[in-house]
Design an enzyme around this catalytic site. Sequence first.
Site, PDB file in Angstrom:
ATOM      1  N   GLU A   1     -10.901  -0.120  -7.893  1.00 39.62           N
ATOM      2  CA  GLU A   1     -12.198  -0.741  -8.179  1.00 39.62           C
ATOM      3  C   GLU A   1     -12.549  -1.904  -7.266  1.00 39.62           C
ATOM      4  O   GLU A   1     -13.716  -2.280  -7.163  1.00 39.62           O
ATOM      5  CB  GLU A   1     -12.227  -1.192  -9.647  1.00 39.62           C
ATOM      6  CG  GLU A   1     -11.905  -0.028 -10.578  1.00 39.62           C
ATOM      7  CD  GLU A   1     -12.179  -0.296 -12.037  1.00 39.62           C
ATOM      8  OE1 GLU A   1     -13.349  -0.483 -12.400  1.00 39.62           O
ATOM      9  OE2 GLU A   1     -11.227  -0.299 -12.828  1.00 39.62           O
TER      10      GLU A   1
ATOM     11  N   ILE B   1       0.857  -1.182   0.000  1.00 32.99           N
ATOM     12  CA  ILE B   1       0.000   0.000   0.000  1.00 32.99           C
ATOM     13  C   ILE B   1       0.897   1.239   0.000  1.00 32.99           C
ATOM     14  O   ILE B   1       1.615   1.505   0.967  1.00 32.99           O
ATOM     15  CB  ILE B   1      -0.947   0.002   1.207  1.00 32.99           C
ATOM     16  CG1 ILE B   1      -1.785  -1.275   1.209  1.00 32.99           C
ATOM     17  CG2 ILE B   1      -1.832   1.232   1.188  1.00 32.99           C
ATOM     18  CD1 ILE B   1      -2.597  -1.510  -0.057  1.00 32.99           C
TER      19      ILE B   1
ATOM     20  N   PRO C   1      -1.570   4.655   2.563  1.00 30.29           N
ATOM     21  CA  PRO C   1      -2.747   4.085   3.228  1.00 30.29           C
ATOM     22  C   PRO C   1      -3.935   5.039   3.312  1.00 30.29           C
ATOM     23  O   PRO C   1      -5.080   4.592   3.299  1.00 30.29           O
ATOM     24  CB  PRO C   1      -2.224   3.747   4.629  1.00 30.29           C
ATOM     25  CG  PRO C   1      -0.750   3.577   4.459  1.00 30.29           C
ATOM     26  CD  PRO C   1      -0.350   4.558   3.394  1.00 30.29           C
TER      27      PRO C   1
ATOM     28  N   GLY D   1      -2.956  -1.868  -8.284  1.00 30.47           N
ATOM     29  CA  GLY D   1      -3.987  -0.837  -8.228  1.00 30.47           C
ATOM     30  C   GLY D   1      -5.154  -1.299  -7.376  1.00 30.47           C
ATOM     31  O   GLY D   1      -5.383  -2.493  -7.202  1.00 30.47           O
TER      32      GLY D   1
END
Length: 733
Positions: A697, A621, A624, A694
């Site tokens: 979504e 990450i 964050p 990524g």
Amino acid sequence: MPKHLGEPRSRIEGALKVTGRAAYAADRRLPNQAYAWAVRSPIAAGRIMRVAVAEAEAVDGVIAIYTHCNAAEALDWGPENASWNLSAEALGRTALAEAEPTAQPLYQPLTRSEIVFAGQWIALVVAETLEAAREAALLVTAEFVEDPASTELDKDSDRFLSPSFFFGADMHVQRFGPESSRPDQAAIRETYVTPVQFHHPMETSATVADWQDDGVTVFDSTQGVWAAREFIARSLKVPTERVRVVSSYVGGGFGAKNQMWPHQALAAHISRALRRPIRIQLSRADMVVASGHRSVTHQDVDLRAGGDGRLNGLSHVSWVPTSIRGNFFEPCGLNSLMLYETADLDVRHYVTRKNIPSPTVFRGPGETPGSFALECALDELAHRMQMDPIALRRRNFASHDAYHARDWSANRLEDCYEQGSAAFGWEHGFTPPRSMRSKSELIGFGMATTAYPAPALAATVRLRLRLDGPLVIETSATDIGTGMYTILAQTVADALGWPLEDLVVRLASSDFPNAPTAGRSKSTASVLPAAANACRALLDRLQAMDRTHSIAPDSNRSPFEILAAAGSSELVVEGSSTGMPTGQNLSFYSFGAHFAEVRVDEELGRVKVTRFVSALDCGTIVNPKTAASQIKGGIIFGIGMALMEKGEFHPVRGRFVNDNLADYAVPVHADVPDIKVVFVNGADERFNEFGARGLGEIGLPGAAAAIANAVFNATGKRVRNLPITPADIVRRA
């Protein structure tokens, strides 16, 4: 120097946005700028017999009115020129080609008398002011010959096409294993329905085009400036170097701004014809007919399991519409292809043409409606077998990607189940419906799995080091609210040991090096490796310059001192990434688990989501804070999908009747519960040097299913047709 990667940094452009200083596309006010407004068809099928514009032309300030009768000559706006193969209307055309070998012409407004959906643009009014354009648009009238129209999906009577390969997957897969030694002990066979959904980002799509001399500058609300440049240049029939597209800030896209739409090219054509800047901004009503939507889906899911809960068979058959002249359809079965191990697998899609505006990609296309059906069916199977829903999913955990015949690059889904359930307080074991209550409210827990591909494409980042200014980072990547400005700065700051406040990030101009369109959760994995390579190139160049122009060994000069000693005012370097890793037979995905708590007032039919936890495996990450913001946004989408959102067609006229934010309900602050995001933070070292995937979504697929499953757990009432309404709650079980 502090470490920036992995730290929760606030958006570096945040102050510009909240103070109104960030200029979005429609904020551009150029000298002599004119405004265009669309006139929409009131019928859904037929043809135009006559368009009357005289009364509209008499409105003070009207400059021109374009229809199918004059646009070709006045604007060089021809039917289906080469650019249209780059448009949203063409997306999916190859997938349908085998099933429909005689392709119909793609929809392009103002080119034909044919009407193929209600809301189709039949005229465009250009005036000195927006108010004059809107006034005149109300005075444009048309006569039609109306034909019967069909907007509703009917599995029993519609003619369906069977598409081939789309979104990187076979749309028709039937794989049957050897005769199973495990007899079926439980089976679920149900139909799940998801409705039409509208994008409605805060910023509606807008284009301001300014033709000067022999080229055009376009300020556009797009997720991909290089793609927009190519589309507009082809439409204008000019070289791409004569088109510049700028999209510095985008107020949300969700897929509506991922593809190319007519208004983006039309603005440039009108500007060239009138030799003045033109602005076309879509209204809320235009957004639902001129920039895509998520279509309705009907999905038949059939699950068969042995006594131990292992799947003997998984069938997922989807029935979805597309438009009369478009081609995109929801590939609902994507996650069913690879997420669970099963002896028999049957995933199919059937597509029919309807008198609707063209649907398009919409946050988690395919995976989002598909996960609702699949994850609800698994919950039904768990209930039938009186199993913990997590235990059932673990029993069918896919140790590898059987569909692609590949190992996972990394897969921490079981950690997501463990950490997510712990953070939520999930009591493992079978919990009967209607067994939890607080005073007059029923309480329910539900969960679902989410998964999403982790793609990457080639990208390039440029660094500019100047004696008289900060270090500048340039790339054509867009930031549609994902935090690209910030994570790009964090990456460069760490690689160079550079103060974050002394960096300037410039994004989303087609003059900058190419980066892929923002969508399908690929920007982070595409752009950050390119930035790292640009940093290495800068350090190498500075080291070489230092050796050449050094006064003394180990002088430890700053980059600015090295540049000055070399007699240079600027040093420019570029770094590129290559996209997906090569030479590895691996499957790159992100995974996660959603957990929802609902409270239900059964007498009023009111459902309130009161807690939500998501545990996600997205690799490293990078930030964050912005990452959690992305996931929370997806979860809020899921709340809307589960409980509120539904685009409605008029039963006679075939037009959307709730094409506005007054009649189309979306979650507001009062609807959003406490949301906890847990990142199972482990680098995917086989993906890229950062180990980062990524995550724009993955927060949405499965979220609506978790809520629907929680509603069942609370009430014992299974709702398979979204959104869940008060009528669904108050009905008898």
